[in-house]
Write a protein that holds these residues in place. Structure first.
Motif, PDB file in Angstrom:
ATOM      1  N   GLU A 105       0.809  -1.209   0.000  1.00 52.02           N
ATOM      2  CA  GLU A 105       0.000   0.000   0.000  1.00 52.02           C
ATOM      3  C   GLU A 105       0.848   1.267   0.000  1.00 52.02           C
ATOM      4  O   GLU A 105       0.389   2.321  -0.449  1.00 52.02           O
ATOM      5  N   ILE A 106       2.079   1.179   0.525  1.00 50.15           N
ATOM      6  CA  ILE A 106       2.921   2.371   0.552  1.00 50.15           C
ATOM      7  C   ILE A 106       3.997   2.329  -0.539  1.00 50.15           C
ATOM      8  O   ILE A 106       4.917   3.150  -0.532  1.00 50.15           O
ATOM      9  N   ARG A 107       3.873   1.417  -1.489  1.00 53.16           N
ATOM     10  CA  ARG A 107       4.857   1.348  -2.577  1.00 53.16           C
ATOM     11  C   ARG A 107       4.950   2.687  -3.301  1.00 53.16           C
ATOM     12  O   ARG A 107       6.041   3.130  -3.682  1.00 53.16           O
ATOM     13  N   GLY A 108       3.820   3.338  -3.482  1.00 52.72           N
ATOM     14  CA  GLY A 108       3.825   4.639  -4.159  1.00 52.72           C
ATOM     15  C   GLY A 108       4.626   5.673  -3.388  1.00 52.72           C
ATOM     16  O   GLY A 108       5.324   6.515  -3.988  1.00 52.72           O
ATOM     17  N   ILE A 109       4.546   5.625  -2.053  1.00 56.85           N
ATOM     18  CA  ILE A 109       5.332   6.539  -1.224  1.00 56.85           C
ATOM     19  C   ILE A 109       6.820   6.256  -1.395  1.00 56.85           C
ATOM     20  O   ILE A 109       7.640   7.176  -1.524  1.00 56.85           O
ATOM     21  N   VAL A 110       7.171   4.984  -1.407  1.00 55.11           N
ATOM     22  CA  VAL A 110       8.567   4.602  -1.610  1.00 55.11           C
ATOM     23  C   VAL A 110       9.067   5.138  -2.946  1.00 55.11           C
ATOM     24  O   VAL A 110      10.169   5.697  -3.046  1.00 55.11           O
ATOM     25  N   ARG A 111       8.231   5.010  -3.968  1.00 52.83           N
ATOM     26  CA  ARG A 111       8.608   5.491  -5.306  1.00 52.83           C
ATOM     27  C   ARG A 111       8.844   6.999  -5.291  1.00 52.83           C
ATOM     28  O   ARG A 111       9.817   7.498  -5.871  1.00 52.83           O
ATOM     29  N   GLU A 112       7.972   7.731  -4.614  1.00 55.45           N
ATOM     30  CA  GLU A 112       8.136   9.180  -4.534  1.00 55.45           C
ATOM     31  C   GLU A 112       9.416   9.553  -3.801  1.00 55.45           C
ATOM     32  O   GLU A 112      10.102  10.507  -4.180  1.00 55.45           O
ATOM     33  N   ILE A 113       9.739   8.815  -2.745  1.00 59.31           N
ATOM     34  CA  ILE A 113      10.956   9.096  -1.991  1.00 59.31           C
ATOM     35  C   ILE A 113      12.187   8.845  -2.857  1.00 59.31           C
ATOM     36  O   ILE A 113      13.131   9.649  -2.870  1.00 59.31           O
ATOM     37  N   VAL A 114      12.205   7.737  -3.592  1.00 62.89           N
ATOM     38  CA  VAL A 114      13.325   7.439  -4.486  1.00 62.89           C
ATOM     39  C   VAL A 114      13.483   8.548  -5.519  1.00 62.89           C
ATOM     40  O   VAL A 114      14.592   9.071  -5.738  1.00 62.89           O
ATOM     41  N   GLU A 115      12.389   8.924  -6.145  1.00 60.16           N
ATOM     42  CA  GLU A 115      12.437   9.969  -7.178  1.00 60.16           C
ATOM     43  C   GLU A 115      12.937  11.283  -6.603  1.00 60.16           C
ATOM     44  O   GLU A 115      13.754  11.985  -7.228  1.00 60.16           O
ATOM     45  N   GLY A 116      12.461  11.636  -5.406  1.00 57.80           N
ATOM     46  CA  GLY A 116      12.859  12.895  -4.798  1.00 57.80           C
ATOM     47  C   GLY A 116      14.329  12.937  -4.434  1.00 57.80           C
ATOM     48  O   GLY A 116      15.001  13.961  -4.614  1.00 57.80           O
ATOM     49  N   ILE A 117      14.853  11.833  -3.930  1.00 61.78           N
ATOM     50  CA  ILE A 117      16.258  11.780  -3.536  1.00 61.78           C
ATOM     51  C   ILE A 117      17.164  11.873  -4.761  1.00 61.78           C
ATOM     52  O   ILE A 117      18.157  12.606  -4.764  1.00 61.78           O
ATOM     53  N   VAL A 118      16.837  11.150  -5.826  1.00 61.44           N
ATOM     54  CA  VAL A 118      17.661  11.211  -7.033  1.00 61.44           C
ATOM     55  C   VAL A 118      17.564  12.601  -7.664  1.00 61.44           C
ATOM     56  O   VAL A 118      18.549  13.120  -8.210  1.00 61.44           O
ATOM     57  N   ALA A 119      16.401  13.232  -7.559  1.00 58.77           N
ATOM     58  CA  ALA A 119      16.220  14.566  -8.135  1.00 58.77           C
ATOM     59  C   ALA A 119      17.128  15.597  -7.472  1.00 58.77           C
ATOM     60  O   ALA A 119      17.439  16.641  -8.071  1.00 58.77           O
ATOM     61  N   ASP A 120      17.560  15.334  -6.238  1.00 60.49           N
ATOM     62  CA  ASP A 120      18.450  16.259  -5.522  1.00 60.49           C
ATOM     63  C   ASP A 120      19.876  16.225  -6.052  1.00 60.49           C
ATOM     64  O   ASP A 120      20.689  17.096  -5.706  1.00 60.49           O
ATOM     65  N   LEU A 121      20.202  15.223  -6.876  1.00 61.75           N
ATOM     66  CA  LEU A 121      21.581  15.021  -7.311  1.00 61.75           C
ATOM     67  C   LEU A 121      21.855  15.635  -8.673  1.00 61.75           C
ATOM     68  O   LEU A 121      20.952  15.766  -9.514  1.00 61.75           O
ATOM     69  N   ASP A 122      23.098  15.972  -8.895  1.00 63.22           N
ATOM     70  CA  ASP A 122      23.554  16.385 -10.220  1.00 63.22           C
ATOM     71  C   ASP A 122      23.945  15.116 -10.974  1.00 63.22           C
ATOM     72  O   ASP A 122      24.989  14.524 -10.712  1.00 63.22           O
ATOM     73  N   THR A 123      23.090  14.710 -11.893  1.00 62.88           N
ATOM     74  CA  THR A 123      23.317  13.451 -12.600  1.00 62.88           C
ATOM     75  C   THR A 123      24.063  13.646 -13.921  1.00 62.88           C
ATOM     76  O   THR A 123      24.168  12.714 -14.714  1.00 62.88           O
ATOM     77  N   SER A 124      24.595  14.856 -14.133  1.00 63.53           N
ATOM     78  CA  SER A 124      25.371  15.082 -15.351  1.00 63.53           C
ATOM     79  C   SER A 124      26.763  14.464 -15.251  1.00 63.53           C
ATOM     80  O   SER A 124      27.475  14.337 -16.244  1.00 63.53           O
ATOM     81  N   ALA A 125      27.150  14.091 -14.024  1.00 64.96           N
ATOM     82  CA  ALA A 125      28.421  13.405 -13.782  1.00 64.96           C
ATOM     83  C   ALA A 125      28.130  12.170 -12.947  1.00 64.96           C
ATOM     84  O   ALA A 125      27.051  12.044 -12.354  1.00 64.96           O
ATOM     85  N   PRO A 126      29.060  11.213 -12.900  1.00 64.88           N
ATOM     86  CA  PRO A 126      28.842  10.032 -12.061  1.00 64.88           C
ATOM     87  C   PRO A 126      28.520  10.426 -10.623  1.00 64.88           C
ATOM     88  O   PRO A 126      29.084  11.382 -10.083  1.00 64.88           O
ATOM     89  N   VAL A 127      27.601   9.695  -9.998  1.00 66.07           N
ATOM     90  CA  VAL A 127      27.146  10.030  -8.649  1.00 66.07           C
ATOM     91  C   VAL A 127      27.665   9.021  -7.638  1.00 66.07           C
ATOM     92  O   VAL A 127      27.914   7.852  -7.960  1.00 66.07           O
TER      93      VAL A 127
END
Length: 394
Positions: A105-127
């Protein structure tokens, strides 16, 4: 079989990992300086499901010289040390929030958390995938489940890592462990007090407080339940997530299949945690003389279940050292089994699945950067020392 006839094996020795898995030439049970070691899947399952073998965490803590105080009292009364009716009573409240149905039931919350954390990173270079992603996700999910501020994420991750550093079996870490438990309990007392002042919500910690106020838990049991949840919340899942990503991204044929067919991701995660289990060893203590594979294990003896060996037992898994998506009835012992099986295993698997799903969807060409990656082992456990991922290779 007598002790003198058992093969010699130390599961904590660096060379132990050279053992490919399953029984040694002289049998599935060994003896060494750390005690007995169980190496095969069937025998490991027997020990893990036998309540006459109790968890060794309290004894390990005492070996570190922690024989009283907050940390010792918590461990002595924790759910992992309880058996019978008390174990069921303490486990039930957390199981309500950690069961497969609730977690889905909280899989969607987990997905949002993953997306939000990756969005904080500069992915133009290796992370730095370990510190930037896999260490952050479990701690953020704990904050959601406990109804704690998301800003507490770094503290939660740090407390989980420092308290469970006991499993490194490095006695020089005793002051770190003692101080971490003191900090953990101070944090939880303050969090519980704020929740009581501000009215309870529908989160797990509020539920535990409600159980205490209804007389189903004592005040000490409430604090111990909350401490057990925080202690186990982050460090093992973060390392296991990194190990899964490292495994899958290096197998390019498998990775392409996952990108093309995300329905294969759950099976891929299970196979990865079979091959590279974070909890490489589960330690138990015999509470009485117990016969095991023809050998009498004396009361008080240490018995170590070598999970990595059981997971690669050729008597249980065909071609056990290979990664195979088509394994049937793939049930590794990474999360243990029996009445003390990991309460958070459903949540941990969903976290890993959603990380892999996000990468396959948003960064299908992602690659592990070998020069910035180091995977190692310590105290029988697999761990991520460093993991660098190029999410958008040219």
């Amino acid at each position: 079989m007598t002790e003198t006839l058992l093969p010699r094996f130390d599961p904590f020795a660096p060379q132990a990992q050279a053992h490919e898995g399953g029984a040694l030439p002289d049998g599935p049970l060994a003896l060494g300086p750390s005690g007995y070691t169980v190496l095969t899947y069937d025998l490991a399952t027997t020990v893990l499901r036998n309540t006459r073998f109790k968890n060794a965490a309290l004894e390990l803590m005492e070996q570190f010289g922690i024989t009283d105080g907050l940390a010792h009292e918590f461990r002595a009364n924790s759910v992992i040390m309880a058996e019978g009716a008390r174990h069921f009573r303490l486990r039930a409240p957390m199981a309500r929030f950690m069961g497969p149905h609730t977690v889905q039931e909280i899989r969607g919350i987990v997905r949002e958390i993953v997306e939000g954390i990756v969005a904080d990173l500069d992915t133009s270079a290796p992370v730095d995938f370990h510190t930037g992603i896999d260490q952050r996700i479990p701690a953020r999910i704990y904050c959601y489940l406990a109804g704690a501020p998301a800003a507490d994420e770094p503290l939660v991750a740090s407390l989980s890592e420092r308290t469970l550093s006991l499993l490194q079996r490095d006695r020089s870490l005793t002051p770190v462990i003692v101080n971490a438990y003191a900090e953990l309990f101070a944090y939880l007392r303050a969090l519980i007090a704020r929740k009581r002042e501000q009215a309870l919500g529908d989160d797990m910690l509020s539920f535990l407080i409600g159980q205490q106020e209804a007389g189903k838990l004592s005040e000490d049991e409430l604090l111990n339940e909350a401490a057990a949840m925080l202690e186990a919340s982050s460090v093992n899942t973060s390392h296991q997530t990194g190990l899964v990503v490292w495994t899958l991204l290096r197998d390019r044929d498998t990775w392409r299949r996952l990108v093309e067919d995300p329905e294969l991701i759950p099976a891929a995660v299970v196979e990865a945690i079979r091959l590279y289990p974070r909890p490489g060893i589960v330690s138990k203590v015999a509470t009485e003389d117990i016969e095991l594979n023809g050998t009498i294990i004396p009361e008080g003896s240490d018995v170590h279940v070598a999970v990595w060996s059981a997971n690669r037992d050729q008597a249980r898994f065909e071609r056990p050292t290979e990664f195979r998506l088509d394994r049937e009835s793939n049930s590794p012992l990474t999360f243990s089994t029996g009445s003390h099986g990991c309460l958070g295993q459903s949540l941990a698997r969903v976290e890993m699945e959603e990380v892999v799903r996000y990468l396959a969807d948003q960064h299908p060409d992602a690659l592990v950067v070998d020069d910035g990656t180091e995977i190692g082992q310590s105290g029988g456990r697999w761990l991520v020392k460093a993991l660098t991922v190029n999410l958008n290779p040219v």
